[in-house]
Design a protein around this motif. Structure first.
Motif, PDB file in Angstrom:
ATOM      1  N   ASP A   7       0.760  -1.030   0.011  1.00 41.04           N
ATOM      2  CA  ASP A   7       0.115   0.108   0.005  1.00 41.04           C
ATOM      3  C   ASP A   7       0.713   1.481   0.104  1.00 41.04           C
ATOM      4  OD1 ASP A   7      -2.412  -1.294  -0.067  1.00 41.04           O
ATOM      5  OD2 ASP A   7      -2.500  -1.593   2.140  1.00 41.04           O
ATOM      6  N   ALA A   8       2.256   1.337   0.342  1.00 38.41           N
ATOM      7  CA  ALA A   8       2.948   2.400   0.457  1.00 38.41           C
ATOM      8  C   ALA A   8       3.803   2.520  -0.881  1.00 38.41           C
ATOM      9  CB  ALA A   8       3.927   2.226   1.515  1.00 38.41           C
ATOM     10  N   CYS A   9       4.367   1.464  -1.362  1.00 44.77           N
ATOM     11  CA  CYS A   9       5.491   1.826  -2.644  1.00 44.77           C
ATOM     12  C   CYS A   9       4.805   1.197  -3.778  1.00 44.77           C
ATOM     13  CB  CYS A   9       6.831   1.016  -2.049  1.00 44.77           C
ATOM     14  SG  CYS A   9       6.601  -0.682  -2.316  1.00 44.77           S
ATOM     15  N   GLY A  10       3.732   0.602  -3.817  1.00 44.21           N
ATOM     16  CA  GLY A  10       3.040  -0.077  -4.939  1.00 44.21           C
ATOM     17  C   GLY A  10       3.821  -1.457  -5.529  1.00 44.21           C
ATOM     18  N   ARG A  11       4.721  -1.963  -4.686  1.00 51.06           N
ATOM     19  CA  ARG A  11       5.423  -3.155  -5.346  1.00 51.06           C
ATOM     20  C   ARG A  11       4.795  -4.269  -5.152  1.00 51.06           C
ATOM     21  NH1 ARG A  11      11.005  -5.848  -3.202  1.00 51.06           N
ATOM     22  NH2 ARG A  11       9.570  -5.804  -1.265  1.00 51.06           N
ATOM     23  N   ARG A  12       4.606  -5.186  -5.829  1.00 56.43           N
ATOM     24  CA  ARG A  12       4.115  -6.401  -5.694  1.00 56.43           C
ATOM     25  C   ARG A  12       4.942  -7.664  -5.015  1.00 56.43           C
ATOM     26  NH1 ARG A  12      -1.037  -7.953  -7.064  1.00 56.43           N
ATOM     27  NH2 ARG A  12      -0.454  -9.973  -7.829  1.00 56.43           N
ATOM     28  N   VAL A  13       4.424  -7.996  -3.946  1.00 53.14           N
ATOM     29  CA  VAL A  13       5.514  -8.974  -3.112  1.00 53.14           C
ATOM     30  C   VAL A  13       4.664 -10.206  -2.805  1.00 53.14           C
ATOM     31  CG1 VAL A  13       6.688  -7.178  -1.966  1.00 53.14           C
ATOM     32  CG2 VAL A  13       4.676  -7.950  -0.914  1.00 53.14           C
ATOM     33  N   ARG A  14       5.518 -11.243  -2.559  1.00 53.67           N
ATOM     34  CA  ARG A  14       4.868 -12.666  -2.355  1.00 53.67           C
ATOM     35  C   ARG A  14       4.204 -12.654  -0.776  1.00 53.67           C
ATOM     36  NH1 ARG A  14       9.565 -16.997  -3.563  1.00 53.67           N
ATOM     37  NH2 ARG A  14      10.171 -16.366  -1.726  1.00 53.67           N
ATOM     38  N   TRP A  23      -1.181 -25.489  -4.724  1.00 49.75           N
ATOM     39  CA  TRP A  23      -0.871 -25.771  -5.825  1.00 49.75           C
ATOM     40  C   TRP A  23       0.556 -25.360  -6.245  1.00 49.75           C
ATOM     41  CZ3 TRP A  23      -4.711 -28.884  -6.526  1.00 49.75           C
ATOM     42  CH2 TRP A  23      -5.801 -28.595  -6.071  1.00 49.75           C
ATOM     43  N   THR A  24       1.305 -25.187  -5.373  1.00 48.18           N
ATOM     44  CA  THR A  24       2.700 -24.862  -5.650  1.00 48.18           C
ATOM     45  C   THR A  24       3.575 -25.463  -4.537  1.00 48.18           C
ATOM     46  OG1 THR A  24       4.375 -23.077  -6.137  1.00 48.18           O
ATOM     47  CG2 THR A  24       2.780 -22.441  -4.636  1.00 48.18           C
ATOM     48  N   PHE A  25       4.603 -25.923  -5.038  1.00 45.89           N
ATOM     49  CA  PHE A  25       5.802 -26.143  -4.009  1.00 45.89           C
ATOM     50  C   PHE A  25       7.076 -25.156  -3.760  1.00 45.89           C
ATOM     51  CE2 PHE A  25       3.900 -29.951  -5.667  1.00 45.89           C
ATOM     52  CZ  PHE A  25       3.551 -30.529  -4.775  1.00 45.89           C
ATOM     53  N   ASP A  26       6.345 -23.909  -4.193  1.00 47.83           N
ATOM     54  CA  ASP A  26       7.611 -22.610  -3.933  1.00 47.83           C
ATOM     55  C   ASP A  26       7.745 -22.585  -2.462  1.00 47.83           C
ATOM     56  OD1 ASP A  26       8.955 -20.369  -3.877  1.00 47.83           O
ATOM     57  OD2 ASP A  26       7.472 -19.369  -5.098  1.00 47.83           O
ATOM     58  N   PRO A  27       8.813 -22.698  -1.944  1.00 42.02           N
ATOM     59  CA  PRO A  27       8.745 -22.839  -0.362  1.00 42.02           C
ATOM     60  C   PRO A  27       9.439 -21.210   0.067  1.00 42.02           C
ATOM     61  CG  PRO A  27      11.082 -23.634  -1.299  1.00 42.02           C
ATOM     62  CD  PRO A  27       9.984 -23.246  -2.586  1.00 42.02           C
ATOM     63  N   GLY A  28       9.483 -20.044  -0.809  1.00 45.81           N
ATOM     64  CA  GLY A  28       9.731 -19.013  -0.507  1.00 45.81           C
ATOM     65  C   GLY A  28       8.880 -18.332   0.685  1.00 45.81           C
ATOM     66  N   PRO A  29       9.499 -17.510   1.415  1.00 48.82           N
ATOM     67  CA  PRO A  29       8.966 -16.767   2.505  1.00 48.82           C
ATOM     68  C   PRO A  29       8.093 -15.528   2.127  1.00 48.82           C
ATOM     69  CG  PRO A  29      11.252 -15.791   2.203  1.00 48.82           C
ATOM     70  CD  PRO A  29      11.166 -17.063   1.178  1.00 48.82           C
ATOM     71  N   SER A  30       7.224 -15.055   3.068  1.00 46.77           N
ATOM     72  CA  SER A  30       6.464 -14.066   2.809  1.00 46.77           C
ATOM     73  C   SER A  30       7.327 -12.698   2.777  1.00 46.77           C
ATOM     74  CB  SER A  30       5.302 -13.966   3.822  1.00 46.77           C
ATOM     75  OG  SER A  30       4.426 -12.897   3.449  1.00 46.77           O
ATOM     76  N   LEU A  45       1.837  -3.903   3.975  1.00 40.20           N
ATOM     77  CA  LEU A  45       3.361  -3.400   3.623  1.00 40.20           C
ATOM     78  C   LEU A  45       4.141  -4.318   3.373  1.00 40.20           C
ATOM     79  CD1 LEU A  45       3.297  -0.493   6.404  1.00 40.20           C
ATOM     80  CD2 LEU A  45       2.679  -0.299   3.841  1.00 40.20           C
ATOM     81  N   CYS A  46       5.178  -4.192   2.514  1.00 41.45           N
ATOM     82  CA  CYS A  46       6.386  -4.963   2.337  1.00 41.45           C
ATOM     83  C   CYS A  46       7.315  -4.553   3.268  1.00 41.45           C
ATOM     84  CB  CYS A  46       6.955  -4.512   0.866  1.00 41.45           C
ATOM     85  SG  CYS A  46       7.738  -2.996   0.538  1.00 41.45           S
ATOM     86  N   PHE A  47       8.241  -5.548   3.637  1.00 43.91           N
ATOM     87  CA  PHE A  47       9.228  -5.640   4.568  1.00 43.91           C
ATOM     88  C   PHE A  47       9.870  -4.229   4.323  1.00 43.91           C
ATOM     89  CE2 PHE A  47       8.534 -10.372   5.299  1.00 43.91           C
ATOM     90  CZ  PHE A  47       7.531 -10.095   6.396  1.00 43.91           C
TER      91      PHE A  47
END
Length: 70
Positions: A7-14, A23-30, A45-47
């Protein structure tokens, strides 16, 4: 893994969790969090933006809006 816009920078994050991970095995963090601020407003907000918030007082919507204008 789902994605959400900061909501602040507009970047799309996981965003981890939810049905998207069935449906995915993507182990990436939030890469962000949903926050309720001292003034009762809700934001996602993104980190990176969370790190830029003031840590010496209660954060309000005005602080998040100030991030967007930087």
């Amino acid at each position: 893994m789902g994605k959400q816009t900061c909501d602040a920078c507009g970047r799309r994050v996981r965003v981890a969790g939810g049905i998207a991970n069935l449906w995915t095995f993507d182990p990436g963090p939030s890469e962000g969090l949903a926050l309720e601020l001292a003034d009762g407003t809700d934001w996602f907000l993104c980190f990176d933006c969370i790190d830029r918030l003031p840590d010496d007082r209660d954060v309000t919507a005005a602080d998040v809006e100030a991030l967007a204008s930087e």
